[in-house]
Design a protein around this motif. Structure first.
Motif, PDB file in Angstrom:
ATOM      1  N   PRO A   1       5.305   1.315 -10.370  1.00  0.00           N
ATOM      2  CA  PRO A   1       5.203   0.383  -9.234  1.00  0.00           C
ATOM      3  C   PRO A   1       6.292  -0.680  -9.301  1.00  0.00           C
ATOM      4  N   ARG A   2       6.573  -1.284  -8.154  1.00  0.00           N
ATOM      5  CA  ARG A   2       7.592  -2.335  -8.091  1.00  0.00           C
ATOM      6  C   ARG A   2       7.187  -3.555  -8.914  1.00  0.00           C
ATOM      7  N   SER A   3       5.901  -3.832  -8.937  1.00  0.00           N
ATOM      8  CA  SER A   3       5.394  -4.989  -9.683  1.00  0.00           C
ATOM      9  C   SER A   3       4.567  -4.499 -10.853  1.00  0.00           C
ATOM     10  N   SER A   4       4.686  -5.197 -11.959  1.00  0.00           N
ATOM     11  CA  SER A   4       3.947  -4.810 -13.153  1.00  0.00           C
ATOM     12  C   SER A   4       2.516  -5.359 -13.103  1.00  0.00           C
ATOM     13  N   PHE A   5       1.701  -4.869 -14.014  1.00  0.00           N
ATOM     14  CA  PHE A   5       0.351  -5.403 -14.170  1.00  0.00           C
ATOM     15  C   PHE A   5       0.424  -6.902 -14.457  1.00  0.00           C
ATOM     16  N   GLU A   6       1.366  -7.294 -15.304  1.00  0.00           N
ATOM     17  CA  GLU A   6       1.523  -8.709 -15.660  1.00  0.00           C
ATOM     18  C   GLU A   6       1.890  -9.548 -14.433  1.00  0.00           C
ATOM     19  N   ASP A   7       2.764  -9.030 -13.571  1.00  0.00           N
ATOM     20  CA  ASP A   7       3.098  -9.735 -12.329  1.00  0.00           C
ATOM     21  C   ASP A   7       1.841  -9.959 -11.489  1.00  0.00           C
ATOM     22  N   GLY A   8       1.009  -8.923 -11.376  1.00  0.00           N
ATOM     23  CA  GLY A   8      -0.218  -9.039 -10.599  1.00  0.00           C
ATOM     24  C   GLY A   8      -1.188 -10.027 -11.203  1.00  0.00           C
ATOM     25  N   ARG A   9      -1.321  -9.978 -12.530  1.00  0.00           N
ATOM     26  CA  ARG A   9      -2.234 -10.899 -13.221  1.00  0.00           C
ATOM     27  C   ARG A   9      -1.804 -12.341 -12.999  1.00  0.00           C
ATOM     28  N   ARG A  10      -0.523 -12.606 -13.138  1.00  0.00           N
ATOM     29  CA  ARG A  10      -0.029 -13.979 -12.936  1.00  0.00           C
ATOM     30  C   ARG A  10      -0.179 -14.419 -11.485  1.00  0.00           C
ATOM     31  N   SER A  11       0.006 -13.497 -10.572  1.00  0.00           N
ATOM     32  CA  SER A  11      -0.162 -13.811  -9.155  1.00  0.00           C
ATOM     33  C   SER A  11      -1.601 -14.223  -8.858  1.00  0.00           C
TER      34      SER A  11
ATOM     35  N   MET B   1       0.823  -1.201   0.000  1.00  0.00           N
ATOM     36  CA  MET B   1       0.000   0.000   0.000  1.00  0.00           C
ATOM     37  C   MET B   1       0.862   1.257   0.000  1.00  0.00           C
ATOM     38  N   ARG B   2       1.958   1.246   0.754  1.00  0.00           N
ATOM     39  CA  ARG B   2       2.867   2.395   0.769  1.00  0.00           C
ATOM     40  C   ARG B   2       3.402   2.652  -0.633  1.00  0.00           C
ATOM     41  N   ASP B   3       3.811   1.589  -1.322  1.00  0.00           N
ATOM     42  CA  ASP B   3       4.317   1.714  -2.687  1.00  0.00           C
ATOM     43  C   ASP B   3       3.226   2.236  -3.621  1.00  0.00           C
ATOM     44  N   PHE B   4       2.003   1.724  -3.485  1.00  0.00           N
ATOM     45  CA  PHE B   4       0.890   2.169  -4.313  1.00  0.00           C
ATOM     46  C   PHE B   4       0.647   3.669  -4.140  1.00  0.00           C
ATOM     47  N   PHE B   5       0.577   4.121  -2.885  1.00  0.00           N
ATOM     48  CA  PHE B   5       0.320   5.543  -2.635  1.00  0.00           C
ATOM     49  C   PHE B   5       1.480   6.404  -3.130  1.00  0.00           C
ATOM     50  N   HIS B   6       2.704   5.918  -2.972  1.00  0.00           N
ATOM     51  CA  HIS B   6       3.871   6.644  -3.489  1.00  0.00           C
ATOM     52  C   HIS B   6       3.748   6.819  -5.004  1.00  0.00           C
ATOM     53  N   CYS B   7       3.384   5.767  -5.707  1.00  0.00           N
ATOM     54  CA  CYS B   7       3.222   5.840  -7.166  1.00  0.00           C
ATOM     55  C   CYS B   7       2.110   6.807  -7.548  1.00  0.00           C
TER      56      CYS B   7
END
Length: 69
Positions: A36-46, A23-29
């Motif tokens: 963000p540290r993780s890409s959309f693709e990283d999130g989708r695969r997760s 959440m800290r990273d999200f708000f920073h972005c």
């Protein structure tokens, strides 16, 4: 009008503090426009991996993941 919301109480979890870091990273972005540290693709695969793990747990069977998905 800006409103500050303290979400720390809702972020208490067993993820070893990872939720708060995410959440800290999200708000920073959001504030800075940084990537963000993780890409959309990283999130989708997760999410796909989590869904497969749930399906395997529910059925007691292995789940094959499509490497192209």
């Amino acid at each position: 009008r800006k409103t500050a919301v303290d979400v720390r109480a809702q972020m208490q979890s067993t993820h070893g503090g990872a939720d708060e870091s995410i959440m800290r990273d999200f708000f920073h972005c959001c504030r800075t426009g940084a990537q963000p540290r993780s890409s959309f693709e990283d999130g989708r695969r997760s999410v796909l991996l989590g869904l497969a793990a749930t399906q395997s747990s529910d059925t007691g069977q292995p789940v094959t993941l499509d490497p192209r998905a």
